[in-house]
Design an enzyme around this catalytic site. Structure first.
Site, short mmCIF file in Angstrom:
data_model
loop_
_atom_site.label_atom_id
_atom_site.label_comp_id
_atom_site.label_asym_id
_atom_site.label_seq_id
_atom_site.Cartn_x
_atom_site.Cartn_y
_atom_site.Cartn_z
N SER A 1 -9.45 9.40 -0.01
CA SER A 1 -8.99 9.70 1.13
C SER A 1 -9.39 11.00 1.88
O SER A 1 -9.41 11.61 1.16
CB SER A 1 -7.40 9.38 1.25
OG SER A 1 -6.77 9.53 2.51
N TYR B 1 1.09 11.65 -2.23
CA TYR B 1 -0.38 11.14 -2.08
C TYR B 1 -1.53 11.87 -1.92
O TYR B 1 -2.44 11.57 -2.42
CB TYR B 1 -0.12 10.11 -0.44
CG TYR B 1 -1.33 9.14 -0.32
CD1 TYR B 1 -1.45 8.10 -0.87
CD2 TYR B 1 -2.25 9.73 1.01
CE1 TYR B 1 -2.43 7.36 -0.31
CE2 TYR B 1 -3.33 8.82 1.17
CZ TYR B 1 -3.33 7.47 0.50
OH TYR B 1 -4.53 6.79 0.99
N SER C 1 -2.44 12.82 -5.21
CA SER C 1 -3.11 12.01 -5.92
C SER C 1 -4.53 11.66 -5.56
O SER C 1 -5.52 11.16 -6.42
CB SER C 1 -2.33 10.33 -5.60
OG SER C 1 -2.58 10.02 -4.60
N LYS C 2 -4.83 11.75 -4.24
CA LYS C 2 -6.16 11.67 -3.63
C LYS C 2 -7.07 12.94 -4.27
O LYS C 2 -8.42 12.66 -4.25
CB LYS C 2 -6.09 11.49 -2.19
CG LYS C 2 -5.46 9.80 -2.08
CD LYS C 2 -6.24 8.57 -2.74
CE LYS C 2 -5.64 7.50 -2.52
NZ LYS C 2 -6.34 6.11 -3.13
N ILE D 1 -7.44 3.54 8.49
CA ILE D 1 -8.14 2.19 8.50
C ILE D 1 -7.10 1.18 8.72
O ILE D 1 -5.95 1.21 8.14
CB ILE D 1 -8.65 2.09 7.17
CG1 ILE D 1 -9.68 3.16 6.80
CG2 ILE D 1 -9.27 0.66 7.31
CD1 ILE D 1 -10.86 3.37 7.77
N1 LIG Z 1 -5.56 2.20 5.11
C1 LIG Z 1 -6.02 3.51 5.12
O1 LIG Z 1 -5.97 4.17 6.52
C2 LIG Z 1 -6.49 4.31 4.05
C3 LIG Z 1 -7.07 5.57 4.28
C4 LIG Z 1 -7.22 6.28 3.17
C5 LIG Z 1 -7.19 5.77 1.96
N2 LIG Z 1 -6.88 4.47 1.58
C6 LIG Z 1 -6.95 3.92 0.54
O2 LIG Z 1 -7.42 2.86 0.31
C7 LIG Z 1 -6.91 1.96 -0.59
C8 LIG Z 1 -6.68 0.58 -0.19
O3 LIG Z 1 -5.70 0.69 0.51
P1 LIG Z 1 -5.41 -0.47 2.14
O4 LIG Z 1 -5.14 0.45 3.11
O5 LIG Z 1 -6.34 -1.47 1.95
O6 LIG Z 1 -4.00 -0.79 1.60
P2 LIG Z 1 -3.26 -2.24 1.33
O7 LIG Z 1 -1.66 -1.71 0.88
O8 LIG Z 1 -3.73 -3.26 2.19
O9 LIG Z 1 -4.04 -2.58 -0.02
C9 LIG Z 1 -3.65 -2.09 -1.44
C10 LIG Z 1 -3.53 -3.03 -2.40
O10 LIG Z 1 -3.40 -2.33 -3.69
C11 LIG Z 1 -2.62 -3.39 -4.42
N3 LIG Z 1 -1.84 -2.49 -5.40
C12 LIG Z 1 -0.86 -1.84 -5.29
N4 LIG Z 1 -0.19 -1.31 -6.51
C13 LIG Z 1 -0.88 -2.05 -7.29
C14 LIG Z 1 -0.69 -2.21 -8.78
N5 LIG Z 1 0.28 -1.43 -9.62
N6 LIG Z 1 -1.78 -2.98 -9.56
C15 LIG Z 1 -2.75 -3.40 -8.86
N7 LIG Z 1 -2.68 -3.47 -7.65
C16 LIG Z 1 -1.98 -2.72 -6.65
C17 LIG Z 1 -1.46 -3.80 -3.53
O11 LIG Z 1 -1.09 -5.20 -3.89
C18 LIG Z 1 -2.75 -3.94 -2.30
O12 LIG Z 1 -3.06 -5.37 -2.54
C19 LIG Z 1 -6.06 2.79 -1.42
O13 LIG Z 1 -6.43 3.38 -2.40
C20 LIG Z 1 -5.60 3.71 -0.25
O14 LIG Z 1 -5.02 4.94 -0.68
C21 LIG Z 1 -6.40 3.77 2.75
#
Ligand SMILES: NC(=O)c1ccc[n+]([C@@H]2O[C@H](COP(=O)([O-])OP(=O)(O)OC[C@H]3O[C@@H](n4cnc5c(N)ncnc54)[C@H](O)[C@@H]3O)[C@@H](O)[C@H]2O)c1
Length: 254
Positions: free
Chosen positions: A142, A155, A158-159, A188
């Site tokens: 991230s 968070y 972690s990242k 996103i």
């Molecule tokens: N959306 C953003 O703006 C953004 C920005 C930076 C990084 N990210 C990273 O991108 C990745 C995906 O995030 P997203 O935005 O698609 O979120 P999201 O919540 O739509 O998807 C995350 C998925 O991870 C699954 N998950 C959570 N805990 C779990 C576990 N213990 N075991 C298995 N699956 C599990 C959830 O069920 C979900 O389907 C994450 O690592 C997030 O930190 C997202």
């Protein structure tokens, strides 16, 4: 097709970025092992890929639990006999909670998924990758892994760890055919940050107003960058962090 017959395990494939990766990787010819803790939503991802003519199996797993991860690995090998690409995408957000309001239980709940879960899945999948002397890992970091203030304390910690983990994999295993890189998404549009996007006063909306790209990211923006990192197009990239953020981190605008 950039990923023809490449067996690709994607965690977090039931929603947001992981789902987009699963759909786009399948379109590029990859054989998808889609995994998530949400089994019903995962089934929808599987059905969507199948109805588009893609090759996929869905295996539910809570990546915090070693027995689930072991089962995910064993079932994957049973189905395809190998894993070429791993996308560590599952993750949880801490809703921007600062250190003064972060207790150990919140910290552990974030680290147990984002760090321990990513570690566990990688450790299992590496067995197959090392045996075949080839494997590509795309970790989901991230922008919050590159600066302070992109998330809450848990968070952000972690990242940053995911980025260190990505570099360490290359240091230890690069010479054995393993190549790992990370993506640092900006803002996103996914369920993860939906509540913040809907609130005009949230710091996320304020940050967004300064993005050069002038829009939130789409999940496909991240999935396309993932295809680059998972394919031969990036074959000389090791341990890099690709910010896919519409310019969020590249600018300082007052
Ligand atoms: N959306 C953003 O703006 C953004 C920005 C930076 C990084 N990210 C990273 O991108 C990745 C995906 O995030 P997203 O935005 O698609 O979120 P999201 O919540 O739509 O998807 C995350 C998925 O991870 C699954 N998950 C959570 N805990 C779990 C576990 N213990 N075991 C298995 N699956 C599990 C959830 O069920 C979900 O389907 C994450 O690592 C997030 O930190 C997202």
């Amino acid at each position: 097709m950039k990923l023809a017959n490449q067996v690709t395990l994607i965690t977090g494939a039931a929603s947001g970025i992981g789902k987009a990766q699963a759909l786009l990787f399948a379109r590029e010819g990859a054989h998808i092992i889609a995994s998530d803790i949400q089994s019903q939503a995962l089934e929808e991802t599987v059905l969507e890929i199948k109805s588009a003519g893609g090759e996929v199996i869905g295996i539910p797993a809570d990546i915090r639990k070693e027995e689930d991860v072991k089962n995910l690995y064993v079932q994957s090998l049973k189905e395809y006999g190998k894993i070429n690409i791993l996308c560590n995408t599952a993750g949880v957000f801490d809703n921007l909670i600062p250190i003064t309001e972060t207790d150990l239980s919140l910290l552990r709940s974030i680290l147990s998924v984002n760090i321990e879960g990513t570690f566990l899945v990688t450790k299992y999948v590496l067995q197959s990758m090392l045996a075949q002397k080839h494997g590509i890992i795309v970790n989901m970091a991230s922008d919050a892994g590159l600066i302070g203030g992109g998330g809450g304390t848990a968070y952000t910690m972690s990242k940053h760890a995911i980025i260190g983990f990505t570099k360490q994999i290359n240091a230890e295993l690069g010479h054995q055919g393993i190549r790992a890189n990370a993506i640092a998404p900006g803002l996103i549009q996914t369920p993860m940050i939906q509540a913040f996007i809907s609130n005009e006063d949230s710091p996320i909306v304020k940050a967004f107003q300064k993005i050069p790209a002038q829009r939130f990211g789409h999940t496909d923006d991240i999935a396309m960058a993932s295809i680059f990192l998972a394919s031969d197009d990036s074959r000389y990239l090791y341990g890099q962090v690709l910010s896919v953020d519409g310019g969020l981190l590249s600018t300082l605008r007052f």
